[in-house]
Write a protein that holds these residues in place. Structure first.
Motif, PDB file in Angstrom:
ATOM      1  N   SER A 156       0.819  -1.214   0.000  1.00  0.00           N
ATOM      2  CA  SER A 156       0.000   0.000   0.000  1.00  0.00           C
ATOM      3  C   SER A 156       0.848   1.258   0.000  1.00  0.00           C
ATOM      4  O   SER A 156       0.373   2.336  -0.360  1.00  0.00           O
ATOM      5  CB  SER A 156      -0.927   0.009   1.218  1.00  0.00           C
ATOM      6  OG  SER A 156      -0.181  -0.094   2.420  1.00  0.00           O
ATOM      7  N   HIS A 157       2.128   1.152   0.382  1.00  0.00           N
ATOM      8  CA  HIS A 157       3.027   2.312   0.413  1.00  0.00           C
ATOM      9  C   HIS A 157       3.783   2.485  -0.897  1.00  0.00           C
ATOM     10  O   HIS A 157       4.125   3.604  -1.276  1.00  0.00           O
ATOM     11  CB  HIS A 157       4.030   2.177   1.559  1.00  0.00           C
ATOM     12  CG  HIS A 157       3.391   2.081   2.906  1.00  0.00           C
ATOM     13  ND1 HIS A 157       4.084   1.688   4.027  1.00  0.00           N
ATOM     14  CD2 HIS A 157       2.125   2.319   3.314  1.00  0.00           C
ATOM     15  CE1 HIS A 157       3.272   1.685   5.065  1.00  0.00           C
ATOM     16  NE2 HIS A 157       2.073   2.065   4.657  1.00  0.00           N
ATOM     17  N   THR A 158       4.088   1.388  -1.565  1.00  0.00           N
ATOM     18  CA  THR A 158       4.931   1.445  -2.761  1.00  0.00           C
ATOM     19  C   THR A 158       4.133   1.367  -4.058  1.00  0.00           C
ATOM     20  O   THR A 158       4.737   1.216  -5.129  1.00  0.00           O
ATOM     21  CB  THR A 158       5.951   0.298  -2.726  1.00  0.00           C
ATOM     22  OG1 THR A 158       5.254  -0.953  -2.630  1.00  0.00           O
ATOM     23  CG2 THR A 158       6.885   0.430  -1.532  1.00  0.00           C
ATOM     24  N   VAL A 185      10.608  11.480   0.396  1.00  0.00           N
ATOM     25  CA  VAL A 185      10.491  10.144   0.988  1.00  0.00           C
ATOM     26  C   VAL A 185      11.879   9.569   1.196  1.00  0.00           C
ATOM     27  O   VAL A 185      12.723   9.617   0.302  1.00  0.00           O
ATOM     28  CB  VAL A 185       9.644   9.215   0.100  1.00  0.00           C
ATOM     29  CG1 VAL A 185       9.524   7.835   0.747  1.00  0.00           C
ATOM     30  CG2 VAL A 185       8.270   9.809  -0.145  1.00  0.00           C
ATOM     31  N   LEU A 186      12.112   9.053   2.375  1.00  0.00           N
ATOM     32  CA  LEU A 186      13.395   8.426   2.691  1.00  0.00           C
ATOM     33  C   LEU A 186      13.471   7.062   2.015  1.00  0.00           C
ATOM     34  O   LEU A 186      12.580   6.228   2.202  1.00  0.00           O
ATOM     35  CB  LEU A 186      13.550   8.271   4.201  1.00  0.00           C
ATOM     36  CG  LEU A 186      14.866   7.656   4.697  1.00  0.00           C
ATOM     37  CD1 LEU A 186      16.028   8.613   4.449  1.00  0.00           C
ATOM     38  CD2 LEU A 186      14.765   7.304   6.175  1.00  0.00           C
ATOM     39  N   PRO A 187      14.509   6.796   1.198  1.00  0.00           N
ATOM     40  CA  PRO A 187      14.616   5.466   0.569  1.00  0.00           C
ATOM     41  C   PRO A 187      14.721   4.377   1.632  1.00  0.00           C
ATOM     42  O   PRO A 187      15.384   4.545   2.664  1.00  0.00           O
ATOM     43  CB  PRO A 187      15.898   5.569  -0.264  1.00  0.00           C
ATOM     44  CG  PRO A 187      16.129   7.043  -0.443  1.00  0.00           C
ATOM     45  CD  PRO A 187      15.596   7.697   0.786  1.00  0.00           C
ATOM     46  N   TRP A 188      14.055   3.269   1.360  1.00  0.00           N
ATOM     47  CA  TRP A 188      14.028   2.163   2.322  1.00  0.00           C
ATOM     48  C   TRP A 188      14.265   0.863   1.574  1.00  0.00           C
ATOM     49  O   TRP A 188      13.490   0.494   0.701  1.00  0.00           O
ATOM     50  CB  TRP A 188      12.670   2.124   3.027  1.00  0.00           C
ATOM     51  CG  TRP A 188      12.709   1.534   4.395  1.00  0.00           C
ATOM     52  CD1 TRP A 188      12.173   0.337   4.783  1.00  0.00           C
ATOM     53  CD2 TRP A 188      13.294   2.103   5.564  1.00  0.00           C
ATOM     54  NE1 TRP A 188      12.379   0.133   6.122  1.00  0.00           N
ATOM     55  CE2 TRP A 188      13.078   1.200   6.631  1.00  0.00           C
ATOM     56  CE3 TRP A 188      13.991   3.279   5.821  1.00  0.00           C
ATOM     57  CZ2 TRP A 188      13.520   1.446   7.921  1.00  0.00           C
ATOM     58  CZ3 TRP A 188      14.426   3.518   7.105  1.00  0.00           C
ATOM     59  CH2 TRP A 188      14.199   2.616   8.133  1.00  0.00           C
ATOM     60  N   PRO A 189      15.348   0.131   1.855  1.00  0.00           N
ATOM     61  CA  PRO A 189      15.664  -1.083   1.090  1.00  0.00           C
ATOM     62  C   PRO A 189      14.657  -2.192   1.355  1.00  0.00           C
ATOM     63  O   PRO A 189      14.040  -2.259   2.422  1.00  0.00           O
ATOM     64  CB  PRO A 189      17.062  -1.461   1.583  1.00  0.00           C
ATOM     65  CG  PRO A 189      17.157  -0.846   2.940  1.00  0.00           C
ATOM     66  CD  PRO A 189      16.350   0.412   2.899  1.00  0.00           C
TER      67      PRO A 189
END
Length: 300
Positions: free
Chosen positions: A245-247, A262-266
């Motif tokens: 739902s976020h991506t 938006v902070l990148p998140w692996p």
């Protein structure tokens, strides 16, 4: 004489030779007065403080077999004690018991525990983790203070966390006082909430009705709560995990059009979001209320 550790025996003997009363020494090392008297008598007769050799059950394994048991389980940490017992002959019997193997492993400092379950990481996941860590390794406290950490959490009306214990006697497994009633499916209902925290600010706690998808995340959370907050604090950066739902493409486009950083998140990253501690604290406070919630409406 009751078993007293060797270092306490030497200490007690030195205190007695120093002139202390027997009762005071017994109180200091937490033993009986008769134990100290026998200890002093044994030292006078033998000059030693160690116990006399005691008869007991003969050991069924040799030192070489003990090493074999230890090394086998060090090489294969998931090896079962029954497997080792089946292939290890005893000194008096054709085989040894699994409990004997467990005893030898316990003597070697090896105990059976539940393994830590971790995610399957490919080489790409590992590279992305390392790259993210190297990129943010030298971030200062001022830079981390500009991050808005967000996440959802589900609170169940009843749950089993594995920490509930019951003290019972033998054959009391199914007695009413020793059983716990719990709905296996659903847990009596649950409530999902969304929230965000930063070093100086926090958002409202949003109660989510039903399941969360990309459309509801955009219309019910981002549009009324996140975007106004980020516009009021233009230097803030939004952090969110990689839930579907976020991506979703519609969500990413909406955030880009709204000028939200938006902070990148692996992917498959370790859960480093500090809001998880907030959820745990909130859940503990709900559980410790004088009148616990009885239905989903009271829980919300």
């Amino acid at each position: 004489m009751p078993r007293v550790p060797a270092h306490l025996r030497e200490r007690a003997l030195g205190m007695l030779q120093g002139g202390m009363r027997t009762a005071d020494v017994a109180r200091a090392i937490n033993c009986h007065v008769r134990t100290l008297r026998r200890l002093r008598q044994r030292y006078r007769e033998t000059g030693r403080t160690a116990d006399h050799p005691r008869s007991g059950r003969p050991r069924v394994t040799t030192p070489a077999q003990d090493r074999y048991i230890r090394i086998s389980h060090l090489r294969d940490r998931y090896r079962m004690a029954t497997t080792t017992a089946r292939v290890t002959p005893g000194t008096h019997n054709p085989s040894i018991s699994a409990q004997t193997v467990r005893n030898r492993l316990r003597e070697a400092g090896l105990r059976a525990c539940r393994p830590v379950v971790r995610q399957v990481l490919t080489r790409h996941h590992q590279q992305q983790r390392r790259l993210w860590a190297q990129t943010h390794l030298r971030w200062t406290r001022q830079e981390w203070q500009k991050v808005l950490f967000t996440d959802e959490s589900r609170f169940c009306l009843t749950r089993g966390d594995g920490r509930i214990c019951v003290y019972r006697r033998r054959n009391e497994r199914y007695t009413e006082a020793c059983t716990l009633e719990r709905d296996r499916f659903g847990g009596g209902g649950s409530v999902m909430v969304w929230g965000g925290i930063s070093h100086h600010h926090r958002t409202e706690l949003v109660v989510i009705a039903g399941n969360l998808n990309a459309l509801r995340y955009r219309e019910d959370i981002l549009l009324p709560h996140v975007v106004p907050f980020m516009h009021a604090h233009p230097d803030m950066i939004l952090q969110q995990d990689n839930a579907t739902s976020h991506t979703a493409c519609s969500v990413c486009e909406f955030l880009h059009d709204s000028n939200v950083s938006v902070l990148p998140w692996p992917a498959k990253s370790p859960d480093l979001n500090p809001i998880e501690h907030v959820w745990d604290l909130l859940d503990r406070r709900v559980r410790t209320r004088a009148i616990p919630p009885r239905n989903v409406q009271e829980l919300a």
